[in-house]
Design a protein around this motif. Structure first.
Motif, PDB file in Angstrom:
ATOM      1  N   UNK A  54     -84.398  15.166  76.703  1.00 56.57           N
ATOM      2  CA  UNK A  54     -83.438  15.078  75.596  1.00 56.57           C
ATOM      3  C   UNK A  54     -83.970  14.164  74.498  1.00 56.57           C
ATOM      4  N   UNK A  55     -84.562  13.027  74.890  1.00 58.47           N
ATOM      5  CA  UNK A  55     -85.135  12.109  73.908  1.00 58.47           C
ATOM      6  C   UNK A  55     -86.278  12.772  73.144  1.00 58.47           C
ATOM      7  N   UNK A  56     -87.089  13.561  73.860  1.00 56.72           N
ATOM      8  CA  UNK A  56     -88.210  14.247  73.228  1.00 56.72           C
ATOM      9  C   UNK A  56     -87.731  15.306  72.237  1.00 56.72           C
ATOM     10  N   UNK A  57     -86.734  16.052  72.637  1.00 55.39           N
ATOM     11  CA  UNK A  57     -86.191  17.087  71.748  1.00 55.39           C
ATOM     12  C   UNK A  57     -85.551  16.483  70.500  1.00 55.39           C
ATOM     13  N   UNK A 154     -62.756   4.622  73.964  1.00 51.26           N
ATOM     14  CA  UNK A 154     -62.222   5.572  74.939  1.00 51.26           C
ATOM     15  C   UNK A 154     -63.318   6.498  75.444  1.00 51.26           C
ATOM     16  N   UNK A 155     -64.123   7.024  74.517  1.00 53.73           N
ATOM     17  CA  UNK A 155     -65.205   7.947  74.895  1.00 53.73           C
ATOM     18  C   UNK A 155     -66.240   7.239  75.764  1.00 53.73           C
ATOM     19  N   UNK A 156     -66.690   6.072  75.299  1.00 61.31           N
ATOM     20  CA  UNK A 156     -67.791   5.377  75.970  1.00 61.31           C
ATOM     21  C   UNK A 156     -67.392   4.835  77.338  1.00 61.31           C
ATOM     22  N   UNK A 157     -66.244   4.180  77.425  1.00 65.09           N
ATOM     23  CA  UNK A 157     -65.841   3.572  78.691  1.00 65.09           C
ATOM     24  C   UNK A 157     -65.549   4.622  79.754  1.00 65.09           C
ATOM     25  N   UNK A 158     -64.987   5.762  79.351  1.00 62.05           N
ATOM     26  CA  UNK A 158     -64.740   6.840  80.312  1.00 62.05           C
ATOM     27  C   UNK A 158     -66.051   7.438  80.818  1.00 62.05           C
ATOM     28  N   UNK A 159     -67.104   7.338  79.977  1.00 65.92           N
ATOM     29  CA  UNK A 159     -68.411   7.876  80.377  1.00 65.92           C
ATOM     30  C   UNK A 159     -69.187   6.916  81.272  1.00 65.92           C
ATOM     31  N   UNK A 178     -78.107   3.175  85.347  1.00 59.84           N
ATOM     32  CA  UNK A 178     -77.743   4.359  86.136  1.00 59.84           C
ATOM     33  C   UNK A 178     -76.799   5.287  85.378  1.00 59.84           C
ATOM     34  N   UNK A 179     -76.079   4.743  84.390  1.00 60.16           N
ATOM     35  CA  UNK A 179     -75.135   5.545  83.628  1.00 60.16           C
ATOM     36  C   UNK A 179     -75.669   5.942  82.255  1.00 60.16           C
ATOM     37  N   UNK A 180     -76.934   5.597  81.973  1.00 59.94           N
ATOM     38  CA  UNK A 180     -77.506   5.841  80.650  1.00 59.94           C
ATOM     39  C   UNK A 180     -77.475   7.327  80.271  1.00 59.94           C
ATOM     40  N   UNK A 181     -77.943   8.168  81.169  1.00 59.38           N
ATOM     41  CA  UNK A 181     -77.990   9.603  80.886  1.00 59.38           C
ATOM     42  C   UNK A 181     -76.597  10.162  80.656  1.00 59.38           C
ATOM     43  N   UNK A 182     -75.643   9.741  81.467  1.00 61.78           N
ATOM     44  CA  UNK A 182     -74.270  10.235  81.357  1.00 61.78           C
ATOM     45  C   UNK A 182     -73.643   9.819  80.024  1.00 61.78           C
ATOM     46  N   UNK A 183     -73.817   8.554  79.638  1.00 65.58           N
ATOM     47  CA  UNK A 183     -73.270   8.085  78.361  1.00 65.58           C
ATOM     48  C   UNK A 183     -73.931   8.818  77.205  1.00 65.58           C
ATOM     49  N   UNK A 184     -75.247   9.013  77.282  1.00 66.18           N
ATOM     50  CA  UNK A 184     -75.977   9.728  76.235  1.00 66.18           C
ATOM     51  C   UNK A 184     -75.446  11.144  76.051  1.00 66.18           C
ATOM     52  N   UNK A 185     -75.223  11.825  77.170  1.00 70.15           N
ATOM     53  CA  UNK A 185     -74.737  13.207  77.107  1.00 70.15           C
ATOM     54  C   UNK A 185     -73.330  13.279  76.525  1.00 70.15           C
ATOM     55  N   UNK A 186     -72.479  12.345  76.900  1.00 73.90           N
ATOM     56  CA  UNK A 186     -71.100  12.347  76.404  1.00 73.90           C
ATOM     57  C   UNK A 186     -71.068  12.073  74.898  1.00 73.90           C
ATOM     58  N   UNK A 187     -71.868  11.129  74.425  1.00 70.44           N
ATOM     59  CA  UNK A 187     -71.929  10.838  72.990  1.00 70.44           C
ATOM     60  C   UNK A 187     -72.453  12.040  72.214  1.00 70.44           C
ATOM     61  N   UNK A 188     -73.436  12.735  72.794  1.00 72.01           N
ATOM     62  CA  UNK A 188     -73.974  13.930  72.142  1.00 72.01           C
ATOM     63  C   UNK A 188     -72.919  15.033  72.075  1.00 72.01           C
TER      64      UNK A 188
END
Length: 249
Positions: A54-57, A154-159, A178-188
């Motif tokens: 995802x970072x590369x894209x 709300x978005x970030x804490x739930x992620x 451990x939650x980096x990928x999940x937070x990144x995906x939710x923000x996207x």
């Protein structure tokens, strides 16, 4: 946190100005290789690989480059093993510095980084000489114009994010790695504008610098950041808004 996010912002602006896309792609390729080495070549089953792709894209890295990096990591293509190493040291004025390295030749990388430190008024240190001053976190920086604070929280804490802080012009989200990928995906998925995002090391204490001192330290940090094997540079300098403004003049 303010000083750290200022350094993250300076790096982001520098990357845009320099437009060193080839060097950036090389660093991202190593992230993909390492992720595939450790967890296999299927991004659906390998969170770290999925995040690296995802970072590369996000910086328009060609699909063929991504595919080659995955195959190199899984051993389908030759190219040697890439390993992760952490180097620590001190910059001018006692600033603690940590470098996350990905290299295929540690014997080459170590003396090169030692020289970068020494030429820029710093010194490469022993293992764990400054690591205790940092916590490893995921860090996301967003402009305040992108979203209302209450909605972002709300978005970030739930992620799975740990905290959302408001700066002068930005919001800073921190999370456990451990939650980096999940937070990144939710923000996207929320289609929020992100100024920068990275797994980094956030200092637990900071060193205040004036503009002259900051210039000296930033010269070292930028030289380290420019090294092909350096994935991320963290330092415990504190840059106030006034110092940043004077540096930009």
């Amino acid at each position: 946190m303010a000083g750290h996010s200022h350094w993250a912002g300076i790096k982001h602006k520098k990357a845009l100005i320099d437009n060193k896309r080839g060097k950036l792609w090389s660093k991202l390729s190593k992230q993909i290789i390492i992720a595939a080495q450790m967890g296999g070549g299927d991004p659906d089953a390998n969170v770290r690989l999925r995040t690296a792709i995802a970072d590369a894209k996000a910086v328009s890295m060609p699909k063929d480059n991504i595919t080659r990096a995955i195959k190199r990591g899984t051993g389908e293509l030759a190219g040697g093993t890439v390993e992760e190493v952490i180097y620590e040291g001190y910059g001018p004025h006692g600033v603690a510095v940590m470098c996350d390295i990905m290299t295929d030749n540690r014997n080459r990388t170590a003396p090169e980084l030692r020289k970068v430190f020494e030429v820029n008024g710093g010194k490469l240190g022993a293992t764990n000489c400054v690591a205790y001053m940092f916590d490893r976190k995921g860090l996301f920086v967003l402009p305040q114009s992108a979203v209302e604070e209450e909605q972002l929280m709300e978005i970030a804490l739930e992620a799975g994010a740990e905290d959302v802080k408001q700066g002068t012009e930005t919001f800073e989200i921190t999370c456990d790695p451990e939650h980096y990928s999940q937070v990144s995906e939710v923000l996207a998925q929320a289609e929020l504008e992100i100024t920068s995002q990275q797994l980094t090391r956030i200092p637990t204490n900071t060193v205040d610098l004036d503009a002259t001192q900051a210039t000296q330290v930033l010269k070292l940090l930028e030289a380290l950041d420019d090294h092909d094997d350096v994935q991320n540079v963290s330092a415990n300098l504190n840059l106030t808004d006034e110092v940043v403004a004077s540096l930009e003049d």
